[in-house]
Design a protein around this motif. Structure first.
Motif, PDB file in Angstrom:
ATOM      1  N   ILE A   8       0.866  -1.259  -0.137  1.00  0.00           N
ATOM      2  CA  ILE A   8      -0.149   0.031  -0.031  1.00  0.00           C
ATOM      3  C   ILE A   8       0.965   1.221   0.050  1.00  0.00           C
ATOM      4  O   ILE A   8       2.077   1.133   0.382  1.00  0.00           O
ATOM      5  CB  ILE A   8      -1.009  -0.018   1.316  1.00  0.00           C
ATOM      6  CG1 ILE A   8      -2.116   0.713   1.141  1.00  0.00           C
ATOM      7  CG2 ILE A   8       0.069  -0.034   2.500  1.00  0.00           C
ATOM      8  CD1 ILE A   8      -3.093   0.720   1.970  1.00  0.00           C
ATOM      9  N   SER A   9       0.365   2.585  -0.531  1.00  0.00           N
ATOM     10  CA  SER A   9       1.205   3.585  -0.364  1.00  0.00           C
ATOM     11  C   SER A   9       1.290   4.156   1.264  1.00  0.00           C
ATOM     12  O   SER A   9       0.535   3.538   1.900  1.00  0.00           O
ATOM     13  CB  SER A   9       0.539   4.790  -1.441  1.00  0.00           C
ATOM     14  OG  SER A   9      -0.878   4.854  -0.813  1.00  0.00           O
ATOM     15  N   ILE A  10       2.208   5.156   1.362  1.00  0.00           N
ATOM     16  CA  ILE A  10       2.522   5.527   2.715  1.00  0.00           C
ATOM     17  C   ILE A  10       1.255   5.847   3.498  1.00  0.00           C
ATOM     18  O   ILE A  10       0.364   6.559   2.897  1.00  0.00           O
ATOM     19  CB  ILE A  10       3.335   6.585   2.599  1.00  0.00           C
ATOM     20  CG1 ILE A  10       4.829   6.311   1.803  1.00  0.00           C
ATOM     21  CG2 ILE A  10       3.775   7.306   4.221  1.00  0.00           C
ATOM     22  CD1 ILE A  10       5.520   5.172   2.150  1.00  0.00           C
ATOM     23  N   THR A  11       1.183   5.402   4.836  1.00  0.00           N
ATOM     24  CA  THR A  11      -0.180   5.365   5.574  1.00  0.00           C
ATOM     25  C   THR A  11       0.124   5.654   6.934  1.00  0.00           C
ATOM     26  O   THR A  11       1.430   5.412   7.482  1.00  0.00           O
ATOM     27  CB  THR A  11      -0.746   3.820   5.556  1.00  0.00           C
ATOM     28  OG1 THR A  11      -0.870   3.659   4.171  1.00  0.00           O
ATOM     29  CG2 THR A  11      -1.859   3.564   6.458  1.00  0.00           C
ATOM     30  N   ASN A  43       3.624  -3.450   3.672  1.00  0.00           N
ATOM     31  CA  ASN A  43       4.720  -2.966   3.094  1.00  0.00           C
ATOM     32  C   ASN A  43       4.469  -1.642   2.408  1.00  0.00           C
ATOM     33  O   ASN A  43       3.784  -1.721   1.469  1.00  0.00           O
ATOM     34  CB  ASN A  43       4.809  -4.157   1.996  1.00  0.00           C
ATOM     35  CG  ASN A  43       6.252  -4.084   1.180  1.00  0.00           C
ATOM     36  OD1 ASN A  43       6.973  -3.411   1.711  1.00  0.00           O
ATOM     37  ND2 ASN A  43       6.209  -4.705   0.244  1.00  0.00           N
ATOM     38  N   GLU A  44       4.645  -0.581   2.990  1.00  0.00           N
ATOM     39  CA  GLU A  44       4.316   0.739   2.499  1.00  0.00           C
ATOM     40  C   GLU A  44       5.215   1.028   1.250  1.00  0.00           C
ATOM     41  O   GLU A  44       6.377   0.950   1.537  1.00  0.00           O
ATOM     42  CB  GLU A  44       4.651   1.807   3.668  1.00  0.00           C
ATOM     43  CG  GLU A  44       3.680   1.743   4.902  1.00  0.00           C
ATOM     44  CD  GLU A  44       3.897   2.813   5.900  1.00  0.00           C
ATOM     45  OE1 GLU A  44       3.232   3.814   5.790  1.00  0.00           O
ATOM     46  OE2 GLU A  44       4.910   2.602   6.564  1.00  0.00           O
ATOM     47  N   MET A  45       4.747   1.843   0.393  1.00  0.00           N
ATOM     48  CA  MET A  45       5.475   2.042  -0.714  1.00  0.00           C
ATOM     49  C   MET A  45       5.467   3.497  -1.277  1.00  0.00           C
ATOM     50  O   MET A  45       3.957   4.009  -1.295  1.00  0.00           O
ATOM     51  CB  MET A  45       4.909   1.075  -1.872  1.00  0.00           C
ATOM     52  CG  MET A  45       4.952  -0.509  -1.546  1.00  0.00           C
ATOM     53  SD  MET A  45       4.791  -1.725  -2.972  1.00  0.00           S
ATOM     54  CE  MET A  45       6.581  -1.738  -3.608  1.00  0.00           C
ATOM     55  N   GLU A  46       6.360   4.020  -1.829  1.00  0.00           N
ATOM     56  CA  GLU A  46       6.257   5.439  -2.423  1.00  0.00           C
ATOM     57  C   GLU A  46       5.466   5.409  -3.673  1.00  0.00           C
ATOM     58  O   GLU A  46       5.553   4.389  -4.295  1.00  0.00           O
ATOM     59  CB  GLU A  46       7.477   5.922  -2.678  1.00  0.00           C
ATOM     60  CG  GLU A  46       8.558   6.178  -1.526  1.00  0.00           C
ATOM     61  CD  GLU A  46       8.522   7.286  -0.610  1.00  0.00           C
ATOM     62  OE1 GLU A  46       7.404   8.063  -1.052  1.00  0.00           O
ATOM     63  OE2 GLU A  46       8.823   7.293   0.653  1.00  0.00           O
ATOM     64  N   ARG A  47       4.637   6.379  -4.053  1.00  0.00           N
ATOM     65  CA  ARG A  47       3.876   6.260  -5.041  1.00  0.00           C
ATOM     66  C   ARG A  47       4.712   6.363  -6.411  1.00  0.00           C
ATOM     67  O   ARG A  47       4.252   6.254  -7.495  1.00  0.00           O
ATOM     68  CB  ARG A  47       3.095   7.766  -5.150  1.00  0.00           C
ATOM     69  CG  ARG A  47       1.978   7.498  -4.147  1.00  0.00           C
ATOM     70  CD  ARG A  47       0.831   8.611  -3.923  1.00  0.00           C
ATOM     71  NE  ARG A  47      -0.197   8.252  -3.367  1.00  0.00           N
ATOM     72  CZ  ARG A  47      -1.162   9.208  -2.788  1.00  0.00           C
ATOM     73  NH1 ARG A  47      -1.124  10.392  -3.313  1.00  0.00           N
ATOM     74  NH2 ARG A  47      -2.159   8.976  -2.256  1.00  0.00           N
TER      75      ARG A  47
ATOM     76  N   MET D   1      -4.137   1.371  -5.591  1.00  0.00           N
ATOM     77  CA  MET D   1      -4.143   0.092  -5.848  1.00  0.00           C
ATOM     78  C   MET D   1      -3.640  -0.954  -4.769  1.00  0.00           C
ATOM     79  O   MET D   1      -2.639  -1.334  -5.321  1.00  0.00           O
ATOM     80  CB  MET D   1      -3.715  -0.314  -7.354  1.00  0.00           C
ATOM     81  CG  MET D   1      -4.364   0.518  -8.556  1.00  0.00           C
ATOM     82  SD  MET D   1      -6.244   0.182  -8.376  1.00  0.00           S
ATOM     83  CE  MET D   1      -6.295  -0.898 -10.049  1.00  0.00           C
ATOM     84  N   PRO D   2      -4.164  -1.046  -3.730  1.00  0.00           N
ATOM     85  CA  PRO D   2      -3.483  -1.917  -2.855  1.00  0.00           C
ATOM     86  C   PRO D   2      -3.612  -3.492  -3.040  1.00  0.00           C
ATOM     87  O   PRO D   2      -4.594  -3.764  -3.695  1.00  0.00           O
ATOM     88  CB  PRO D   2      -4.210  -1.486  -1.543  1.00  0.00           C
ATOM     89  CG  PRO D   2      -5.072  -0.511  -1.855  1.00  0.00           C
ATOM     90  CD  PRO D   2      -5.225  -0.129  -3.010  1.00  0.00           C
ATOM     91  N   VAL D   3      -2.630  -4.075  -2.838  1.00  0.00           N
ATOM     92  CA  VAL D   3      -2.807  -5.696  -2.887  1.00  0.00           C
ATOM     93  C   VAL D   3      -2.307  -6.172  -1.401  1.00  0.00           C
ATOM     94  O   VAL D   3      -1.628  -5.882  -0.818  1.00  0.00           O
ATOM     95  CB  VAL D   3      -1.346  -5.959  -3.811  1.00  0.00           C
ATOM     96  CG1 VAL D   3      -1.679  -7.529  -4.144  1.00  0.00           C
ATOM     97  CG2 VAL D   3      -1.581  -5.437  -5.138  1.00  0.00           C
ATOM     98  N   ILE D   4      -3.417  -7.090  -1.302  1.00  0.00           N
ATOM     99  CA  ILE D   4      -3.468  -7.956  -0.027  1.00  0.00           C
ATOM    100  C   ILE D   4      -3.137  -9.283  -0.404  1.00  0.00           C
ATOM    101  O   ILE D   4      -3.929  -9.827  -1.253  1.00  0.00           O
ATOM    102  CB  ILE D   4      -4.706  -7.909   0.821  1.00  0.00           C
ATOM    103  CG1 ILE D   4      -5.208  -6.254   1.006  1.00  0.00           C
ATOM    104  CG2 ILE D   4      -4.905  -8.739   1.906  1.00  0.00           C
ATOM    105  CD1 ILE D   4      -6.660  -6.159   1.600  1.00  0.00           C
TER     106      ILE D   4
END
Lengths: 62, 62, 62, 62, 62, 62
Positions: A8-11, A43-47, D1-4
């Protein structure tokens, strides 16, 4: 010992805590596996690191 | 070309080097696949990003 | 609660049991995290599903 | 678009449908990201392929 | 909705944008699945977190 | 040693070989990392194991 991984993006920390609490509760209810057996990895991911339809999310959301 | 991925909380460089060395040696010994074929990926995660039994690891270890 | 994931071609039950036992023991020794906290996931893959250098492993090993 | 992604032992179609429905709804509610953006991947694993505390789940559950 | 995940050492935004664009286009062409269905996740890793043949990439590339 | 993982529904051997060949070539061209360093893992999934927007892909494609 199921493992739930969320890319997912940063949260915020509050949302991460809620994700861990709520997804564990729901998954435990659905599978009848006790909550304490679940591990959740966020798993936070940058855009700039997420692509949708061939474009970076950072470009799409500009 | 086996790939070993380790999801773990933040870890020192010394421990990461030892994990790569020792897990590769053991996995090679057990599988009879040469060491040079193994890739190890260490995915370090903040304790706010790991949930166990519905709680963040950062809360559990307070 | 570290998670070790191994992507590897099809493997016997004996080798899988040895991988789980030996990698958990080594990783516990190196990180000082107790063995009972480790989860190991073995993701067995057909040689048609692994590519190395642009070729299927099933073609390379013919 | 999160992936679980869910790594779990073999599961019925009914439980898989419920996991997809319920985890998507909860994750959408918590993150305020619309449900249609979520992808869920269920990675079913044999008990011979999951290790807990150094032992295969197939041995632990005998 | 295929998901392509790339584990790679630290990479510039230009290269990440090109990876997302080009891999989505190629994968869509090969599979006949429309580009807009593809998600790409780029998991950048420090060279201290990648092991090859039992050694950290940061040591190999010194 | 980049690793490209593709989560996708069941696919023919021809398409898997083409994915490995073409994605490796493109990723090598974009990153300037030699082709022989790339590993591609194709994780084929049943449509009962993929969820989009809260529904199983097997239901959506009926």
């Amino acid at each position: 010992m199921p493992v739930i991984t969320i890319d997912i993006s940063i949260t915020s920390k509050e949302i991460k805590a809620a994700l861990v609490k709520e997804l564990t509760a729901k998954a435990s209810e659905v599978t009848q596996i006790p909550e304490e057996k679940f591990i959740v990895l966020i798993n936070e991911m940058e855009r700039d690191n997420i692509g949708v339809g061939g474009k970076l999310l950072s470009e799409i959301m500009k």
